[in-house]
Design a protein around this motif. Structure first.
Motif, PDB file in Angstrom:
ATOM      1  N   ASN A 128      15.745  -3.921  54.820  1.00  0.00           N
ATOM      2  CA  ASN A 128      15.602  -4.539  53.509  1.00  0.00           C
ATOM      3  C   ASN A 128      15.592  -3.439  52.458  1.00  0.00           C
ATOM      4  O   ASN A 128      14.589  -2.763  52.266  1.00  0.00           O
ATOM      5  CB  ASN A 128      14.315  -5.366  53.456  1.00  0.00           C
ATOM      6  N   LYS A 129      16.695  -3.275  51.776  1.00  0.00           N
ATOM      7  CA  LYS A 129      16.824  -2.193  50.798  1.00  0.00           C
ATOM      8  C   LYS A 129      16.407  -2.625  49.395  1.00  0.00           C
ATOM      9  O   LYS A 129      16.521  -1.869  48.456  1.00  0.00           O
ATOM     10  CB  LYS A 129      18.249  -1.673  50.797  1.00  0.00           C
ATOM     11  N   SER A 130      15.919  -3.859  49.245  1.00  0.00           N
ATOM     12  CA  SER A 130      15.556  -4.336  47.911  1.00  0.00           C
ATOM     13  C   SER A 130      14.181  -3.823  47.484  1.00  0.00           C
ATOM     14  O   SER A 130      13.868  -3.835  46.302  1.00  0.00           O
ATOM     15  CB  SER A 130      15.577  -5.864  47.874  1.00  0.00           C
ATOM     16  N   THR A 131      13.335  -3.385  48.418  1.00  0.00           N
ATOM     17  CA  THR A 131      12.016  -2.872  48.064  1.00  0.00           C
ATOM     18  C   THR A 131      11.949  -1.385  48.372  1.00  0.00           C
ATOM     19  O   THR A 131      12.654  -0.881  49.237  1.00  0.00           O
ATOM     20  CB  THR A 131      10.916  -3.596  48.877  1.00  0.00           C
ATOM     21  N   ARG A 132      11.087  -0.716  47.643  1.00  0.00           N
ATOM     22  CA  ARG A 132      10.886   0.710  47.877  1.00  0.00           C
ATOM     23  C   ARG A 132       9.883   0.900  48.995  1.00  0.00           C
ATOM     24  O   ARG A 132       8.996   0.072  49.194  1.00  0.00           O
ATOM     25  CB  ARG A 132      10.367   1.369  46.605  1.00  0.00           C
ATOM     26  N   PRO A 133       9.960   1.996  49.720  1.00  0.00           N
ATOM     27  CA  PRO A 133       8.963   2.232  50.769  1.00  0.00           C
ATOM     28  C   PRO A 133       7.585   2.481  50.164  1.00  0.00           C
ATOM     29  O   PRO A 133       7.469   3.061  49.094  1.00  0.00           O
ATOM     30  CB  PRO A 133       9.487   3.466  51.495  1.00  0.00           C
ATOM     31  N   ARG A 134       6.555   2.023  50.842  1.00  0.00           N
ATOM     32  CA  ARG A 134       5.184   2.210  50.343  1.00  0.00           C
ATOM     33  C   ARG A 134       4.582   3.521  50.829  1.00  0.00           C
ATOM     34  O   ARG A 134       3.768   4.118  50.144  1.00  0.00           O
ATOM     35  CB  ARG A 134       4.319   1.041  50.770  1.00  0.00           C
ATOM     36  N   VAL A 135       4.954   3.949  52.014  1.00  0.00           N
ATOM     37  CA  VAL A 135       4.436   5.201  52.570  1.00  0.00           C
ATOM     38  C   VAL A 135       5.627   6.047  53.007  1.00  0.00           C
ATOM     39  O   VAL A 135       6.515   5.568  53.702  1.00  0.00           O
ATOM     40  CB  VAL A 135       3.505   4.942  53.773  1.00  0.00           C
ATOM     41  N   ILE A 136       5.637   7.290  52.566  1.00  0.00           N
ATOM     42  CA  ILE A 136       6.693   8.228  52.945  1.00  0.00           C
ATOM     43  C   ILE A 136       6.022   9.371  53.692  1.00  0.00           C
ATOM     44  O   ILE A 136       5.099  10.007  53.175  1.00  0.00           O
ATOM     45  CB  ILE A 136       7.427   8.773  51.713  1.00  0.00           C
ATOM     46  N   VAL A 137       6.469   9.616  54.898  1.00  0.00           N
ATOM     47  CA  VAL A 137       5.904  10.687  55.705  1.00  0.00           C
ATOM     48  C   VAL A 137       7.024  11.686  55.994  1.00  0.00           C
ATOM     49  O   VAL A 137       8.078  11.302  56.485  1.00  0.00           O
ATOM     50  CB  VAL A 137       5.319  10.141  57.026  1.00  0.00           C
TER      51      VAL A 137
END
Length: 169
Positions: A128-137
Motif C-alpha cells: 500500500n503506497k498511499s500511506t507513509r511508513p510510521r517506523v523506519i529502521v
C-alpha cells in the motif's frame, strides 16, 4: 614376436580433458587486488587533474553551504514543530515548519551529492503506497544512511534521553 610402436608422448592436448579453446578460462592465477596496474594515459591524467582542480573545491563549497543551512534552519524548524511525534499527538506540523523543512531537505540532498551520490534508486516494496511508513529502521551501514533517511522521509528521530546530552551525535 611383434614390435609395438612406442606410446605417443603425453602432451597438454592428450592429458587435458577440457577442450583447448576453454583452457584460458581455467587460469588459476589469482590477481592481486591491492596492485593497481592501470596505465595512465595523457587524457586520463588531464581528466583527473581537471576534476581535482575544479570539481573537488566546488563540492567542498557546496558541502559547507549545505551544512550551514542545516545548522541554521534545523533547530528553527524543530522549535516550530509540536512537542512529540506528530503521528502520535495528532498535531500536524505548522505551515512555517513545513516551509523551513524544504531547504533542510534540499541541503541534505546537496550533502549526499557532494559525497558522490548523484542518483539514488529507491525500491519501494510496500503493498500500500498511499500511506507513509510510521517506523523506519535503518541498519546504519554508513553515516550516509542517516542523511538519506532524513532527505527521503524527513522523519522525527527517536533516541534515548542520554543521547541528547552528547556534544556530537
Amino acid at each position: 614376436m611383434t614390435v609395438q610402436d612406442p606410446a605417443p608422448p603425453e602432451t597438454a592436448e592428450t592429458t587435458n580433458p577440457v577442450h583447448p579453446a576453454f583452457g584460458a578460462l581455467l587460469n588459476t592465477e589469482v590477481p592481486n587486488p591491492f596492485v593497481n596496474e592501470y596505465v595512465w594515459t595523457t587524457y586520463a591524467l588531464l581528466k583527473a587533474l581537471l576534476c581535482l582542480v575544479f570539481l573537488v573545491p566546488f563540492r567542498l563549497v557546496v558541502l559547507l553551504l549545505a551544512i550551514l543551512v542545516l545548522v541554521v534552519l534545523s533547530p528553527v524548524a524543530n522549535a516550530l514543530a509540536p512537542a512529540g511525534p506528530p503521528a502520535c499527538k495528532g498535531k500536524p506540523l505548522s505551515q512555517a515548519a513545513l516551509v523551513l523543512f524544504v531547504p533542510v531537505r534540499l541541503a541534505l540532498r546537496l550533502v549526499l551529492w557532494s559525497f558522490g551520490f548523484w542518483w539514488i534508486t529507491v525500491i519501494d516494496a510496500r503493498k500500500n503506497k498511499s500511506t507513509r511508513p510510521r517506523v523506519i529502521v535503518a541498519n546504519h551501514t554508513s553515516y550516509m544512511d542517516a542523511l538519506f533517511m532524513g532527505y527521503y522521509f524527513l522523519p522525527c528521530p527517536v533516541a534515548k534521553a542520554e543521547v541528547g546530552k552528547l556534544p556530537i551525535i
